[in-house]
Design a protein around this motif. Structure first.
Motif: not given
Lengths: 377, 182
Positions: B70-73, B148-149, B151
């Motif tokens: 999720f952090e990486k999109g 939302p994350f 990028a």
């Protein structure tokens, strides 16, 4: 590097080795030497000391700083060296696979509306956006969700903080838009994410119109007081740890008589040594009727760190430090170990899960705010 | 592994108005990954908007893996493993359930929609079910829109996982005092 050596006073080192002799992880048996890093920095060994993965083993508990006769700022040096290491893609071996770092980085990215106020009860009065006092809650709700196996309720400390402020006639701002203060990412060397969080959080408090930020978390207090300074941008606010605020308003706290209980107090490294706040929590606890404080062998500025402050250094040495600390707590004969930082609770609870000696070292833990709030009229 | 393009996906690729989600699928070596293989060998058509990561057991899929995605999109994350009672390591999927519950707790706090994360049991024989789950989940995530994350450079980040984030640690094996840990 030269500037760094000047800024941290590292040049003043006269090689006495007190830092290495006092370092908790070195004493626990780790191959780690603060002195080695200071001397290497002084020699200007660019590309060596700032590429050393062992930099991430430091607990940044600041015990060495407090003993250094030459006043070298070792943890400041470590923080800056970690930033350089991080930029060179040398990263800490994060426990839990870096899960908590990912969570913090997602907060730094932003974009989603967090659901972080699930713990607010009907009985608690808070304002969502504007007010005079901003209660900086910290990430206790995340810790409880991530560590269900410890059976902890660190969020009870946060809830107690609201209760205490309400008791003092304050309706604090508790914002759903609060994000991680960035403490851990800063100490992991990830300055870019830290700065994003700092800017967001300062802006949030600025918009609230608050003049005072109160936090029950030792790490948030340190970060707001020291690391946010360059980001405040003219914002005139006072930041206090909850215990400092309670001490100021001690006379307004109405206590009922409660049963006598013997407690001991764990000084969080961020609060005790980084900020020098050792007096306030003790005074506040002393004001609670029925509470008897029994000090551990190492307390106050000499207090032992819970050995996990930045989610980057969980290893067998950390476990050894935690077990030792819990034995000290048990030796006082106290029923409850009181602390002022949720992370101390998380890490000490983890040590208590030890299948062999868990029972010997187990002790009930509570936040200062909980103890004080439970004795209110 | 099968990544055949279905007719609907082909249309999606040419039409700029349809959002193609980026989904990370974690699959265990013994059941779900083999299930995907079965889908491929059987030429079952399904949507191709996922990247599959094979692990030895679904019990290995700790919260960090999902958060990292999720952090990486990633727009959605699917965790899959053997059916209960079928686990190659007897109880690995029971661990997977515990880890997943923890992961879901934090995902909800972060404000990521629950529909972006799913746990499914798919056996090696269930090629059809694999395709079904993938199609259904892809449509579900598509309806939710981009994460939302997510990028701009998320694809690059997912495909070349260098820099940013922590290395995985095996602190457990290092720790003689045991404790909760992972």
């Amino acid at each position: 590097m030269q500037q760094l050596v000047k800024d941290t006073n590292a040049w003043a080192c006269y090689d006495c080795g007190k830092c290495t002799a006092t370092c908790p992880i070195t004493r626990a048996g780790a191959d780690y030497s603060p002195r080695r890093h200071v001397l290497a920095a002084n020699l200007g060994h660019e590309g060596e000391v700032d590429r050393d993965p062992s930099l991430f083993a430091c607990l940044t508990c600041s015990l060495c700083d407090s003993r250094c006769p030459a006043e070298v700022g070792y943890i400041q040096l470590v923080q800056k060296l970690r930033e350089r290491a991080f930029d060179a893609s040398i990263q800490p071996e994060c426990p839990h696979g870096g899960a908590l770092q990912s969570v913090m980085r997602m907060m730094a990215k932003g974009g989603a509306q967090q659901n972080r106020l699930t713990w607010l009860d009907d009985g608690l009065e808070t304002a969502p956006a504007e007010g005079e006092v901003f209660l900086w809650t910290g990430c206790t709700v995340y810790y409880d969700a991530f560590f269900p196996e410890f059976g902890l309720a660190t969020v009870a400390g946060t809830r107690a903080a609201v209760k205490l402020l309400n008791h003092l006639g304050v309706t604090p701002v508790v914002s759903p838009d609060e994000r991680c203060c960035g403490h851990d990412l800063l100490w992991n060397g990830d300055r870019a994410s830290f700065e994003a969080l700092a800017r967001h959080n300062v802006e949030l408090v600025k918009r609230s119109g608050a003049e005072l930020v109160v936090t029950p978390c030792a790490e948030c207090a340190r970060t707001w007081l020291l690391d946010y300074q360059p980001f405040l941008d003219g914002l005139k606010i006072r930041v206090q740890h909850l215990t400092e605020y309670l001490l100021e308003r001690r006379d307004d706290l109405d206590f009922k008589n409660s049963r006598t209980s013997k407690i001991t107090y764990q000084d969080p490294c961020r609060l005790g040594r980084h900020l020098g706040v050792t007096h306030a929590p003790r005074e506040v606890l002393a004001a609670v009727p029925g509470v008897e404080l029994e000090e551990m062998r190492r307390s106050g500025r000499r207090g032992a760190c819970c050995a996990g402050g930045t989610w980057s250094n969980c290893d067998r040495f950390a476990k050894k430090i935690q077990v030792e600390r819990l034995r000290e707590a048990r030796a006082t004969g106290a029923e409850v170990l009181v602390t002022a930082c949720p992370k101390c609770q998380v890490h000490l609870a983890c040590a208590m899960k030890d299948p062999n000696i868990g029972k010997e070292i187990a002790i009930e833990m509570r936040d200062v705010a909980e103890v004080v709030a439970s004795a209110l009229v | 592994m099968t990544q055949q393009v279905s007719p609907s996906a082909k249309n999606a690729a040419t039409s700029p108005t349809v959002f193609d989600p980026r989904i990370v699928v974690f699959a265990c070596n013994w059941c779900s990954y083999a299930g995907a293989d079965t889908a491929g060998v059987s030429r079952i058509q399904h949507q191709p908007h996922f990247r599959m990561i094979r692990v030895m057991c679904s019990g290995r899929i700790q919260p960090a893996f999902v958060f990292r995605a999720f952090e990486k999109g990633a727009d959605g994350v699917l965790v899959s493993g053997c059916h209960f009672g079928d686990c190659h390591y007897i109880f690995g999927n029971e661990r997977a359930v515990e880890q997943f519950a923890k992961t879901m707790n934090v995902v909800k706090l972060l404000g990521i929609e629950e529909g972006r994360l799913r746990l499914e049991w798919i056996s090696a024989a269930e090629g059809g079910r694999f395709a079904e789950v993938i199609n259904e989940f892809t449509d579900q995530v598509r309806a939710l829109g981009p994460s939302p994350f997510a990028a701009e450079d998320a694809i690059a980040e997912i495909e070349a996982p260098e820099g940013g984030g922590c290395q995985h640690s095996d602190a457990d094996s290092d720790s003689d005092a045991g404790g909760g840990g992972h």
